[in-house]
Design an enzyme around this catalytic site. Structure first.
Site, PDB file in Angstrom:
ATOM      1  N   THR A   1       0.852  -1.203   0.000  1.00 58.72           N
ATOM      2  CA  THR A   1       0.000   0.000   0.000  1.00 58.72           C
ATOM      3  C   THR A   1       0.884   1.247   0.000  1.00 58.72           C
ATOM      4  O   THR A   1       1.959   1.235   0.592  1.00 58.72           O
ATOM      5  CB  THR A   1      -0.878   0.003   1.268  1.00 58.72           C
ATOM      6  OG1 THR A   1      -1.702  -1.162   1.248  1.00 58.72           O
ATOM      7  CG2 THR A   1      -1.780   1.228   1.351  1.00 58.72           C
ATOM      8  N   GLY A   2       0.402   2.303  -0.644  1.00 56.03           N
ATOM      9  CA  GLY A   2       1.106   3.586  -0.572  1.00 56.03           C
ATOM     10  C   GLY A   2       1.380   4.156  -1.952  1.00 56.03           C
ATOM     11  O   GLY A   2       1.083   3.536  -2.977  1.00 56.03           O
TER      12      GLY A   2
ATOM     13  N   THR B   1       4.209   4.665  -3.529  1.00 58.18           N
ATOM     14  CA  THR B   1       5.199   3.928  -4.332  1.00 58.18           C
ATOM     15  C   THR B   1       4.556   2.664  -4.904  1.00 58.18           C
ATOM     16  O   THR B   1       4.738   2.336  -6.077  1.00 58.18           O
ATOM     17  CB  THR B   1       6.434   3.578  -3.475  1.00 58.18           C
ATOM     18  OG1 THR B   1       6.813   4.721  -2.702  1.00 58.18           O
ATOM     19  CG2 THR B   1       7.609   3.148  -4.347  1.00 58.18           C
TER      20      THR B   1
ATOM     21  N   ASP C   1       6.199  -4.066  -1.497  1.00 60.15           N
ATOM     22  CA  ASP C   1       5.614  -2.997  -0.690  1.00 60.15           C
ATOM     23  C   ASP C   1       6.639  -1.894  -0.457  1.00 60.15           C
ATOM     24  O   ASP C   1       7.849  -2.122  -0.580  1.00 60.15           O
ATOM     25  CB  ASP C   1       5.115  -3.563   0.654  1.00 60.15           C
ATOM     26  CG  ASP C   1       4.116  -2.645   1.352  1.00 60.15           C
ATOM     27  OD1 ASP C   1       3.805  -1.557   0.825  1.00 60.15           O
ATOM     28  OD2 ASP C   1       3.643  -3.024   2.445  1.00 60.15           O
TER      29      ASP C   1
ATOM     30  N   ALA D   1       8.020   1.479   2.139  1.00 54.67           N
ATOM     31  CA  ALA D   1       8.392   1.621   3.551  1.00 54.67           C
ATOM     32  C   ALA D   1       8.512   3.103   3.865  1.00 54.67           C
ATOM     33  O   ALA D   1       8.750   3.923   2.974  1.00 54.67           O
ATOM     34  CB  ALA D   1       9.717   0.922   3.828  1.00 54.67           C
ATOM     35  N   ASP D   2       8.348   3.423   5.135  1.00 56.02           N
ATOM     36  CA  ASP D   2       8.592   4.795   5.579  1.00 56.02           C
ATOM     37  C   ASP D   2      10.059   4.978   5.935  1.00 56.02           C
ATOM     38  O   ASP D   2      10.605   6.073   5.775  1.00 56.02           O
ATOM     39  CB  ASP D   2       7.686   5.112   6.775  1.00 56.02           C
ATOM     40  CG  ASP D   2       6.223   5.012   6.369  1.00 56.02           C
ATOM     41  OD1 ASP D   2       5.826   5.716   5.433  1.00 56.02           O
ATOM     42  OD2 ASP D   2       5.499   4.176   6.942  1.00 56.02           O
TER      43      ASP D   2
ATOM     44  N   GLY E   1       0.632   4.753   5.722  1.00 53.67           N
ATOM     45  CA  GLY E   1      -0.671   4.720   5.045  1.00 53.67           C
ATOM     46  C   GLY E   1      -1.716   3.949   5.839  1.00 53.67           C
ATOM     47  O   GLY E   1      -2.785   3.613   5.310  1.00 53.67           O
TER      48      GLY E   1
ATOM     49  N   GLU F   1      -0.514  -5.401   5.910  1.00 53.50           N
ATOM     50  CA  GLU F   1       0.811  -5.506   5.261  1.00 53.50           C
ATOM     51  C   GLU F   1       1.647  -6.587   5.944  1.00 53.50           C
ATOM     52  O   GLU F   1       2.310  -7.392   5.282  1.00 53.50           O
ATOM     53  CB  GLU F   1       1.530  -4.162   5.313  1.00 53.50           C
ATOM     54  CG  GLU F   1       0.879  -3.120   4.413  1.00 53.50           C
ATOM     55  CD  GLU F   1       1.456  -1.724   4.553  1.00 53.50           C
ATOM     56  OE1 GLU F   1       1.235  -0.912   3.654  1.00 53.50           O
ATOM     57  OE2 GLU F   1       2.119  -1.435   5.566  1.00 53.50           O
TER      58      GLU F   1
ATOM     59  N   LYS G   1      14.325   7.142   2.090  1.00 54.90           N
ATOM     60  CA  LYS G   1      13.822   6.213   3.118  1.00 54.90           C
ATOM     61  C   LYS G   1      14.933   5.420   3.821  1.00 54.90           C
ATOM     62  O   LYS G   1      14.686   4.763   4.829  1.00 54.90           O
ATOM     63  CB  LYS G   1      12.841   5.216   2.483  1.00 54.90           C
ATOM     64  CG  LYS G   1      11.702   5.839   1.680  1.00 54.90           C
ATOM     65  CD  LYS G   1      10.721   6.545   2.552  1.00 54.90           C
ATOM     66  CE  LYS G   1       9.527   7.127   1.834  1.00 54.90           C
ATOM     67  NZ  LYS G   1       8.610   6.200   1.243  1.00 54.90           N
TER      68      LYS G   1
END
Ligand code: 5RP
Length: 223
Positions: free
Chosen positions: A28-29, A31, A81, A83-84, A97, A103, A121
């Site tokens: 999700t997000g 990217t 996925d 990442a922050d 998100g 996730e 990141k």
């Protein structure tokens, strides 16, 4: 290249990890949204996807990619996925998100976790990004106090002035001021606090590969 272009670059690069004939795990997000757009070009070569959020499910379906319930699929070859934050060991902070619980579930059923991220990141110590933690609402005050004892400042995430409800109907706490030097121990500790649904440290479900978007192109980190 701007951040959006770097995200598109790694979203496209992630296609090389998608196994033809199989179901792919989708995060999700912003990217991942680039990855989903790129995945449309392969939609006739895959069976479909297991999705980590209602938002990604809607995007996948809009592009004609079938979405399977995670309970219908025993194992996924790969999970893609964002990442922050990600450190040099592949440990991540995730949940910006609000999709961290699903996730982590999809990551756990996947053999390989491919993280796609722009170079901003990559960090040496996790914690500068406020740590997302999904909690049962009635436990939020107590959990906030527990983080305060660790030196963290936790806030309930709001949307339109009200606590944001996750896809699972729970709250998100965002915790500032942490320096997570031992992500494995931290994840194990916080995960067992009553009321914590999911802590946004992904150390047990860490990345195996990170496709990092840099101005010089995609850098592949393996952990
Ligand atoms: C969502 C996430 C995302 O992967 C994370 O927030 C990164 O998002 P973006 O690609 O928009 O920077 O964990 O819960």
């Amino acid at each position: 290249m701007n951040q959006d272009e770097l995200k598109a670059l790694v979203g496209q690069a992630a296609l090389q990890y998608v196994v033809p004939g199989q179901i792919v795990g989708v995060g999700t997000g912003s990217t991942v949204n680039k990855f989903i757009e790129a995945l449309a070009s392969m939609k006739d070569q895959i069976k479909g996807a297991v999705s980590s959020s209602e938002a990604s499910t809607a995007r996948l379906k809009a592009l004609g990619i079938p979405v399977f319930d995670s309970n219908e699929v025993a194992e996924l070859a790969v999970y893609i996925d964002g990442a922050d934050e990600i450190n040099g060991q592949g440990h991540m902070v995730k949940g910006g998100g609000a999709a961290l619980t699903r996730e982590k579930i999809v990551a756990a059923q996947s053999k390989v976790f491919v993280c796609i991220a722009d170079e901003s990141k990559l960090v040496s110590v996790l914690g500068a990004f406020p740590l997302p933690v999904e909690v049962i609402p009635m436990s939020s005050a107590r959990i906030m106090a527990q983080f305060a004892q660790m030196g963290g400042q936790a806030q309930v995430r709001l949307k339109d002035g009200q606590p944001l409800a996750t896809d699972n109907g729970q709250y998100i706490l965002d915790v500032k001021g942490l320096q997570i030097k031992d992500p494995v121990a931290f994840e194990a500790q916080v995960s067992q606090w009553p009321g914590v649904v999911t802590v946004g440290v992904f150390a047990y479900q860490k990345a195996h590969v990170c496709l990092l978007g840099t101005s010089a192109g995609v850098k592949t980190l393996k952990f």
